[in-house]
Design an enzyme around this catalytic site. Structure first.
Site, PDB file in Angstrom:
ATOM      1  N   GLY A  14       0.988  -1.307  -0.141  1.00  0.00           N
ATOM      2  CA  GLY A  14       0.079  -0.013   0.013  1.00  0.00           C
ATOM      3  C   GLY A  14       0.766   1.417  -0.141  1.00  0.00           C
ATOM      4  O   GLY A  14       0.347   2.411   0.429  1.00  0.00           O
ATOM      5  N   ASP A  39       1.501  -2.742  -4.500  1.00  0.00           N
ATOM      6  CA  ASP A  39       0.241  -1.763  -4.718  1.00  0.00           C
ATOM      7  C   ASP A  39      -0.174  -2.011  -5.998  1.00  0.00           C
ATOM      8  O   ASP A  39       0.564  -2.239  -6.924  1.00  0.00           O
ATOM      9  CB  ASP A  39       0.527  -0.554  -4.292  1.00  0.00           C
ATOM     10  CG  ASP A  39      -0.528   0.413  -3.635  1.00  0.00           C
ATOM     11  OD1 ASP A  39      -1.753  -0.047  -4.026  1.00  0.00           O
ATOM     12  OD2 ASP A  39      -0.423   1.524  -3.083  1.00  0.00           O
ATOM     13  N   ASP A  54      -2.766  -6.657  -6.369  1.00  0.00           N
ATOM     14  CA  ASP A  54      -3.920  -6.564  -5.974  1.00  0.00           C
ATOM     15  C   ASP A  54      -3.939  -6.940  -4.326  1.00  0.00           C
ATOM     16  O   ASP A  54      -3.936  -8.342  -4.138  1.00  0.00           O
ATOM     17  CB  ASP A  54      -4.957  -7.320  -6.716  1.00  0.00           C
ATOM     18  CG  ASP A  54      -6.602  -6.929  -6.262  1.00  0.00           C
ATOM     19  OD1 ASP A  54      -6.669  -6.564  -5.138  1.00  0.00           O
ATOM     20  OD2 ASP A  54      -7.225  -7.390  -6.940  1.00  0.00           O
ATOM     21  N   GLY A  80      -5.364  -0.497   2.755  1.00  0.00           N
ATOM     22  CA  GLY A  80      -6.722  -0.320   3.320  1.00  0.00           C
ATOM     23  C   GLY A  80      -7.716   0.385   2.764  1.00  0.00           C
ATOM     24  O   GLY A  80      -7.075   1.350   1.932  1.00  0.00           O
ATOM     25  N   SER A 123      -6.569   0.574  13.357  1.00  0.00           N
ATOM     26  CA  SER A 123      -7.259   2.052  13.728  1.00  0.00           C
ATOM     27  C   SER A 123      -7.764   2.489  14.943  1.00  0.00           C
ATOM     28  O   SER A 123      -7.948   1.324  15.407  1.00  0.00           O
ATOM     29  CB  SER A 123      -8.222   2.209  12.360  1.00  0.00           C
ATOM     30  OG  SER A 123      -9.115   3.405  12.721  1.00  0.00           O
ATOM     31  N   TYR A 168     -15.501  -2.121   8.306  1.00  0.00           N
ATOM     32  CA  TYR A 168     -14.367  -1.449   8.350  1.00  0.00           C
ATOM     33  C   TYR A 168     -13.753  -1.370   9.844  1.00  0.00           C
ATOM     34  O   TYR A 168     -12.446  -1.984   9.977  1.00  0.00           O
ATOM     35  CB  TYR A 168     -14.543   0.082   7.998  1.00  0.00           C
ATOM     36  CG  TYR A 168     -13.113   0.939   8.376  1.00  0.00           C
ATOM     37  CD1 TYR A 168     -12.059   0.868   7.273  1.00  0.00           C
ATOM     38  CD2 TYR A 168     -12.857   1.516   9.528  1.00  0.00           C
ATOM     39  CE1 TYR A 168     -11.036   1.831   7.638  1.00  0.00           C
ATOM     40  CE2 TYR A 168     -11.865   2.307   9.644  1.00  0.00           C
ATOM     41  CZ  TYR A 168     -10.996   2.403   8.740  1.00  0.00           C
ATOM     42  OH  TYR A 168      -9.646   2.990   8.837  1.00  0.00           O
ATOM     43  N   LYS A 172     -10.400  -3.738  11.229  1.00  0.00           N
ATOM     44  CA  LYS A 172      -9.348  -3.185  11.971  1.00  0.00           C
ATOM     45  C   LYS A 172      -9.193  -3.955  13.317  1.00  0.00           C
ATOM     46  O   LYS A 172      -7.989  -4.043  13.697  1.00  0.00           O
ATOM     47  CB  LYS A 172      -9.626  -1.660  12.214  1.00  0.00           C
ATOM     48  CG  LYS A 172      -9.463  -0.990  10.904  1.00  0.00           C
ATOM     49  CD  LYS A 172      -8.016  -1.220  10.088  1.00  0.00           C
ATOM     50  CE  LYS A 172      -8.038  -0.448   8.832  1.00  0.00           C
ATOM     51  NZ  LYS A 172      -6.828  -0.442   8.290  1.00  0.00           N
TER      52      LYS A 172
END
Length: 271
Positions: A14, A39, A54, A80, A123, A168, A172
């Protein structure tokens, strides 16, 4: 120097965007690392290699790991998605935010020599993991990407739902619990596994979340973190300076969680 990455090969999943992953790419390079990026987007900075990947597809992830080979001294899982884009489902979110993170980590861990480390981005939205621990442990009992995906697909008609927002937070939460669980076995090979939980951060993903909630999470500092401030925490976790830090979830939120713990700020979920 304890924070030096000189002579270290690192993978940043990422790292091709403009957020925290991109900051990790730049700062790791400045600290002397040989940086390799997985990425879909090509990084704007020069790196040792870029593998178009991917990060929600196990075959693509496996191909990328095969191309890069070892050793890998540090793996940064910075991938993410928020799940708010039209047509995005809970399954999409879980594929990238947890199943892909776990799959990549499990493929790279055997390539990490003693003294190496993994750091993944969770997160503050995942700090509610104790409330869904039973479900998370069920997910962690699945073996491999496909088994995990089948479990996720079964949950979309229940607590997980078909679309954002539950997926989401759950993705996390799963990253945090996976980190705590996996660190116990990885350290037997001398490899540390940690994660960070960013608070409000000025990234392209920030507008995907309700503005009123974001405003609360910016307190008590009164501003969002910069991507560099979040990247610094990740780089610390994989550096020699964190040599005895294992299974930790580093909360980087400017004191927001502390303030909410003592009732000085409302829970963002209540807004």
């Amino acid at each position: 120097m304890l924070t030096s990455y000189a002579g270290k090969r690192v993978v940043v999943a990422g790292g091709g965007g403009t957020g925290m992953g991109a900051s990790v790419v730049r700062l790791a390079g400045e600290l002397g690392a040989e940086v390799h990026v997985f990425d879909l987007r090509e990084p704007s900075l020069p790196t040792a290699s870029f593998v178009r990947t991917d990060l929600g597809d196990p075959a693509s992830i496996a191909e990328a790991v095969g191309r890069i080979g070892g050793p890998v001294h540090a793996l940064f899982n910075c991938q993410g998605i928020s799940g708010t884009a039209p047509g995005t489902t809970s399954v999409d979110v879980m594929r990238v935010n947890f199943l892909g993170v776990r799959h990549l980590a499990e493929l790279v861990l055997p390539l990490i020599p003693p003294g190496g480390a993994v750091a993944s981005i969770s997160s503050v939205g995942g700090l509610g993991w104790p409330e869904r621990l039973a479900e998370i442990l069920e997910l962690l009992e699945t073996v491999g990407f496909d088994d995990g995906l089948a479990w996720v697909e079964e949950q979309t008609s229940g607590f997980l739902g078909e679309v954002f927002p539950t997926s989401y937070a759950f993705s996390k939460e799963a990253v945090i619990v996976y980190t705590m669980q996996r660190c116990v076995t990885s350290i037997q090979a001398g490899v540390r596994v940690n994660c960070s939980s960013p608070g409000a951060t000025a990234t392209p993903m920030a507008p995907d979340f309700p503005a009123a909630r974001v405003a609360i999470t910016e307190q008590p500092t009164g501003r969002k973190a910069t991507p560099d401030e979040q990247a610094a925490g990740l780089l610390f976790l994989c550096s020699g300076a964190a040599g005895y830090v294992n299974g930790a979830n580093l909360v980087v939120d400017g004191g927001n969680t502390a303030a909410r713990t003592f009732g000085l700020l409302p829970d963002p979920a209540s807004v």
